[in-house]
Design a protein around this motif. Structure first.
Motif, short mmCIF file in Angstrom:
data_model
loop_
_atom_site.label_atom_id
_atom_site.label_comp_id
_atom_site.label_asym_id
_atom_site.label_seq_id
_atom_site.Cartn_x
_atom_site.Cartn_y
_atom_site.Cartn_z
N ASP A 175 47.97 82.41 28.28
CA ASP A 175 48.23 81.22 27.47
C ASP A 175 46.94 80.67 26.86
O ASP A 175 46.78 79.48 26.67
N PHE A 182 45.85 81.03 23.87
CA PHE A 182 46.20 80.38 22.60
C PHE A 182 47.53 79.66 22.79
O PHE A 182 48.49 80.24 23.28
N ASP A 203 51.18 78.01 22.13
CA ASP A 203 52.30 78.39 21.29
C ASP A 203 52.29 77.57 20.00
O ASP A 203 51.91 76.38 20.01
N PRO A 204 52.66 78.18 18.91
CA PRO A 204 52.69 77.41 17.65
C PRO A 204 53.75 76.33 17.72
O PRO A 204 54.76 76.47 18.44
N PRO A 205 53.55 75.24 17.02
CA PRO A 205 54.56 74.17 17.04
C PRO A 205 55.87 74.67 16.43
O PRO A 205 55.88 75.46 15.49
N GLN A 206 56.97 74.23 17.00
CA GLN A 206 58.27 74.63 16.51
C GLN A 206 58.62 73.81 15.27
O GLN A 206 58.45 72.58 15.27
N PRO A 207 59.09 74.49 14.22
CA PRO A 207 59.46 73.71 13.03
C PRO A 207 60.67 72.84 13.32
O PRO A 207 61.50 73.16 14.18
#
Length: 218
Positions: free
Chosen positions: A15, A17, A19-23
């Motif tokens: 982890d 990096f 997680d990208p933000p969820q749209p």
């Protein structure tokens, strides 16, 4: 000094990096429908009209009309242009797709440019030279366009397509569906040697094709 890959200092957690933000979730079905006058509906299978028409011809240029698709709200079609001689300093893409022009748009060009359109059975005329309707559309109290508004005149609007040095095809939309009777289609391109030329289509056949159109979803 290089540190071996198995050295404890080289261990990287999975982890590292985040997680990208969820749209944000968005229901596309909530998007407002396009006004009927602005183009063919996306959710209707059109009734196809078997028309392959040479609108105009000269020694160097041919204009064609094909791909007629009838909807309850209007007609989709493809204007084709084929050129076998030079366009001089003209660019076929700009001439068919209304710019951007790299030449002066003076009176001589205005007289000689590509022109085409329809005369409906009720006498109304609509051409590719008519101004667009978007500046006429009023807005509501919130400043958003009033989607209930409709133009007071028929429209012939151009869409996408493709072009090369000697060939171009552009989609067009005629709104509304023409009334029953004679539908006259006219073209002229004096700069390419095409004089004023007209043909007649039977709008009754177009309207019958529109009756065959059906929604893609119940």
């Amino acid at each position: 000094m290089l540190v071996p890959a198995d050295h404890p200092g080289r261990r990287i957690t999975v982890d590292f990096f985040p997680d990208p933000p969820q749209p944000a979730q968005r229901d596309e079905l909530d998007e407002p429908a396009r006004p009927a006058w602005s183009g063919p509906p996306d959710d209707v299978l059109a009734g196809v009209v078997p028309v392959e028409l040479v609108l105009g011809r000269s020694d160097s240029t041919v204009l064609t009309l094909s791909g007629l698709r009838a909807f309850p709200t209007g007609l989709g079609m493809v204007l084709g242009v084929r050129v076998r001689g030079p366009l001089g300093r003209r660019d076929l893409n700009s001439e068919v797709f209304d710019g951007p022009y790299e030449h002066v748009q003076d009176a001589a060009w205005q007289r000689g440019r590509l022109k085409w359109g329809f005369e409906l059975a009720d006498g109304q005329r609509v051409t590719n030279l008519d101004p667009g309707p978007w500046g006429e559309q009023p807005t509501g109290p919130d400043g958003a366009p009033d989607d209930t508004w409709q133009p007071s005149r028929p429209l012939l609007t151009g869409g996408g397509g493709d072009a090369s040095r000697r060939s171009a095809n552009r989609d067009h939309w005629l709104w509304p569906l023409p009334p029953a009777g004679r539908l006259r289609v006219v073209c002229q391109w004096l700069e390419q040697g095409i004089e004023l030329t007209s043909h007649e289509l039977d709008a009754d056949l177009l309207r019958q094709a529109a009756e065959r159109a059906r929604p893609l979803w119940p």
